[in-house]
Write an enzyme that holds these catalytic residues in place. Structure first.
Site, PDB file in Angstrom:
ATOM      1  N   LYS A 167       0.694  -1.228   0.109  1.00 29.23           N
ATOM      2  CA  LYS A 167      -0.116  -0.037  -0.022  1.00 29.23           C
ATOM      3  C   LYS A 167       0.822   1.232  -0.099  1.00 29.23           C
ATOM      4  O   LYS A 167       2.047   1.029   0.607  1.00 29.23           O
ATOM      5  CB  LYS A 167      -0.836   0.118   1.336  1.00 29.23           C
ATOM      6  CG  LYS A 167      -2.217   0.775   1.001  1.00 29.23           C
ATOM      7  CD  LYS A 167      -3.130  -0.199   0.158  1.00 29.23           C
ATOM      8  CE  LYS A 167      -4.665   0.709   0.136  1.00 29.23           C
ATOM      9  NZ  LYS A 167      -5.440  -0.302  -0.252  1.00 29.23           N
TER      10      LYS A 167
HETATM   11  N1  GLU Z   1      -7.076  -0.147  -3.423  1.00 28.41           N
HETATM   12  C1  GLU Z   1      -7.925  -1.223  -3.594  1.00 28.41           C
HETATM   13  C2  GLU Z   1      -8.237  -2.039  -2.435  1.00 28.41           C
HETATM   14  O1  GLU Z   1      -7.808  -1.318  -1.201  1.00 28.41           O
HETATM   15  C3  GLU Z   1      -7.479  -1.931  -4.810  1.00 28.41           C
HETATM   16  C4  GLU Z   1      -6.132  -2.422  -4.929  1.00 28.41           C
HETATM   17  C5  GLU Z   1      -5.541  -2.834  -6.207  1.00 28.41           C
HETATM   18  O2  GLU Z   1      -6.415  -2.884  -7.391  1.00 28.41           O
HETATM   19  O3  GLU Z   1      -4.402  -3.324  -6.369  1.00 28.41           O
HETATM   20  O4  GLU Z   1      -8.220  -3.176  -2.418  1.00 28.41           O
END
Ligand code: GLU
Length: 437
Positions: free
Chosen positions: A126
């Protein structure tokens, strides 16, 4: 005090209380507590158990952005790779004032479990920048995105770490991100991020994927409880960003009665059902729900405890706490946000017989279609929208059933079942790969 004044005081008190709750619940502590609760059902070595608690890498960057008036402002950003055992790390990028290292650590860990649970060949990551994107001009937002992307270049590639949108970011931000990476290496690399606009290698169906996945999980759970008519099910949704608005629109299109929706400034409620499309148009036009005629104005706390059958928290972490969990009236909670429920709230909800479909399952639709996007980019072979929706539905239903089987096997709630299914997959991979050197 006049009615209006009282309302203002109550709204402010509510905001102060929410901020206090947000402060009290450190998301990384929540993630670790959830891990501890699940891991005790698994027979894995102490070494592997310990290993999986730690983020693999944590990157902090302080960087300058030139504002439109010529002044320079410093910003701080992070990217955390929690685990990369099953493949490249995957996870979104958040632009928000609430970003801090522990939040990014927690979100990265949840990505590891989410990808493992739904069977993707990815680890978890993240990223985030401490910024309120609403305070930047479009040009400043582009500069901030490009500089942050450029700082991340040593960490990212289509085979090591693939970012995506999250709170405060969107397909345009991903396009700048992809362009910055591509200009640096000298050729176009669509597979460097997912959630891009379709005309530069994005996938059909990615934008609405998380919201659709939430509703698919809701349906699986409702089906389980017996036959029902969609119009009898009252759904309330906290948060009207990408996840909340798409969940609301999809639920509405399937005939469910969406009785409440909210954004950061509060929401609207109508026991007979809201016109979700009209609410979306209103919010887009005016920036909040003030003056919306199809429902009464409520605050965010009232939304959480409103009279409904299904509550979908789709805003951010730390929303369902031991303070409001006793007053929740829904019988089913489907987590569109990451980490919206504290462990103490989980205990209360379990005790009260309220089922919680956990984030790593319920909101996995986004990363599932991100995976489809990455595969399409790597193969330069693109699918149509129906194919994406069909494959998303198949992946979500399969993961739901797998989690439910685990819940029955160990006689645990759905969160513990989802976590232990995911942890087991990663732990098995660690064990067979062994520790280097
Ligand atoms: N931000 C989204 C999540 O929390 C998507 C992450 C992604 O598609 O890599 O799952």
């Amino acid at each position: 005090m006049h009615g209006k004044e009282k309302e203002v005081v109550m709204v402010v008190a509510h905001q102060v209380l929410s901020a206090m709750h947000a402060k009290l619940e450190n998301p990384y502590h929540v993630a670790l507590e959830q891990y501890d609760r699940a891991v005790r059902y698994l027979e894995i070595s102490d070494g592997v158990k310990e290993f999986l608690k730690y983020p693999r890498r944590e990157f902090t960057v302080n960087f300058p952005v030139k504002r439109d008036d010529g002044t320079v402002e410093m910003f701080t950003g992070y990217r955390v790779h929690h685990n990369t055992v099953l493949g490249p790390s995957k996870g979104g990028i958040r632009f928000s004032m609430a970003v801090n290292l522990d939040e990014v650590r927690a979100l990265a860990m949840w990505m590891t479990w989410k990808c493992a649970l739904v069977g993707l060949p990815y680890g978890g990551a993240k990223g985030g920048v401490i910024v309120d994107p609403k305070t930047l001009s479009p040009h400043e937002l582009e500069s901030l995105t490009r500089r942050y992307a450029s700082e991340l270049i040593p960490l990212i590639s289509p085979h090591s770490d693939i970012p995506a949108p999250d709170m405060g970011t969107n397909p345009q931000v991903m396009a700048w991100f992809m362009d910055t990476y591509s200009m640096t290496v000298g050729y176009s690399v669509p597979a460097i991020v997912t959630g891009k606009p379709v005309n530069i290698g994005g996938s059909e169906g990615r934008n609405e994927a998380t919201g659709r996945g939430v509703i698919i999980c809701m349906e699986e759970s409702l089906k389980d409880k017996g036959r029902y008519r969609a119009e009898d099910i009252r759904v309330a949704i906290q948060g009207f960003g990408n996840v909340g608005s798409n969940a609301a629109l999809y639920a509405h299109s399937l005939g469910y009665r969406v009785v409440g929706v909210s954004d950061i400034e509060g929401g609207i409620y109508n026991e007979h059902g809201l016109d979700v499309e009209a609410a979306r148009v209103h919010l887009k036009k005016y920036g909040n729900f003030d003056g919306f005629v199809g429902g009464e104005r409520i605050n965010n706390e009232e939304l959480i405890t409103c009279d409904c059958d299904v509550l979908i928290p789709a805003a951010m972490e730390g929303q369902l706490t031991q303070h409001n969990a006793p007053h929740i009236r829904a019988s089913l909670i489907v987590e569109g946000a990451n980490g919206p429920t504290s462990p103490a709230a989980d205990d209360i909800l379990n005790e009260r017989g309220i089922q919680v479909i956990p984030d790593i399952l319920a909101n996995a639709g986004g990363v599932v279609v991100s995976y489809f996007e990455w595969v399409q980019d790597l193969q330069s072979f693109f699918w149509d929208e129906d194919e994406v929706h069909r494959q998303l539905e198949r992946a979500m239903r399969k993961s739901y059933l797998k989690t439910q089987e685990m819940a029955e096997k160990h006689d645990v709630d759905m969160r513990t079942a989802a976590q232990l299914t995911a942890i087991k997959r990663v732990a098995d991979a660690v064990t067979v790969r062994g520790f280097y050197p």
